[in-house]
Design a protein around this motif. Structure first.
Motif: not given
Length: 312
Positions: A120-122, A217-218, A241-242, A248-249
């Motif tokens: 998902s990070k790529l 942190k999220d 966080a929202f 939020q993502k």
């Protein structure tokens, strides 16, 4: 005179009984059998002492504080039925906790979650490169024995001299070039992996019990692991966080992946979750549970955090 003495004796006896009654220990529980709720089963009771002592299945003695004559013993669930022996002073009582169903094996959860998170990070091109890298790596590994044999043969030919030596050297050089390119691509992928390492689940299976396996942190991911199996999972998310799109993502991605690892339909759960949280006015502390493919998602809200429990 006799009557007075008798009256004093009766009064003293009544006072002794009254004092004895005041000093008597009390102990009771709200149920005799408790069901798992989230990661634990909450055994609740009343007593007039400051602390009660308890044992789970005859194990080590632990203590629970009594506040306002009420105590709560948090029992991490297991797949088997547990016996809880509680003691207050000279009083004892025994209750039971029902077994919980296995949610998923930890290694399967961690592997699925981590691979999906890295992907998902790529970017799409990077994802294709990663797949190609895996294919090339596997192919190169299969060819390694052959390459080594050719290298050995080429070295012998070079030593002996002749046209075959030149051919062998050319082949060797091509293989070395391909290996160097593959190494560069592998280094690039490793850099990406390092960037998301702080967001990955530990590859080592946690010891038995309830613990936070991932903290960002999220959000936090808390698991109840017993003998390599996950019996329950929880995500704890700061409500603030929202209010930030990036945070939020990040939570949304992690929640979707956790949903997938449990075997539930992530798309359905996320859609229902968004609806339930949007409809929540903020005055309630619980949201209707969501069920998908046998997985139950229980949601609770406090002033500072949102809790999502996943169980079967």
């Amino acid at each position: 005179m006799f009557r007075k003495t008798a009256m004093v004796a009766v009064t003293a006896g009544a006072l002794t009984l009254l004092l004895a009654g005041c000093g008597k220990t009390t102990l009771s529980t709200t149920k005799t059998t408790y069901k798992p709720n989230g990661l634990v089963a909450a055994v609740k009771g009343k007593s007039n002492v400051k602390k009660v002592h308890y044992q789970l299945d005859g194990g080590q003695t632990k203590t629970a504080t009594v506040r306002n004559h009420t105590f709560v013993i948090q029992v991490p669930t297991k797949t088997t039925r547990q016996t809880v022996k509680i003691k207050a002073g000279s009083d004892t009582t025994t209750v039971h906790v029902k077994g919980a169903k296995k949610l998923v094996g930890y290694q399967k959860m961690a592997t699925t979650y981590n691979q999906a998170l890295i992907a998902s990070k790529l970017s799409k091109s990077d994802q294709q490169a990663a797949k190609k890298l895996q294919t090339e790596g596997a192919a190169l590994k299969k060819q390694q024995a052959t390459i080594q044999a050719k290298v050995k043969q080429a070295q012998a030919q070079i030593k002996a001299g002749g046209t075959a030596a030149a051919t062998g050297a050319k082949t060797l050089q091509a293989q070395q070039t391909a290996a160097a390119q593959l190494k560069t691509k592998a280094a690039s992928l490793q850099t990406t992996q390092k960037q998301v390492k702080s967001q990955l689940l530990p590859t080592k299976t946690p010891s038995d019990g309830i613990k936070n396996v991932l903290t960002t942190k999220d959000y936090k991911i808390r698991l109840n692991v017993q003998k390599g199996d996950v019996l329950g999972a929880a995500m704890i998310v700061p409500t603030k966080a929202f209010k930030n799109k990036t945070r939020q993502k990040n939570f949304g991605t992690a929640f979707a992946l956790m949903t997938t690892t449990t075997g539930a339909n992530a798309k359905k759960v996320m859609k229902q979750f968004q609806k339930e949280t949007k409809d929540n006015s903020g005055s309630t502390t619980t949201i209707d549970p969501i069920t998908s493919k046998g997985v139950r998602f229980t949601i609770g809200v406090s002033t500072s955090d949102l809790y999502i429990f996943m169980t079967k």
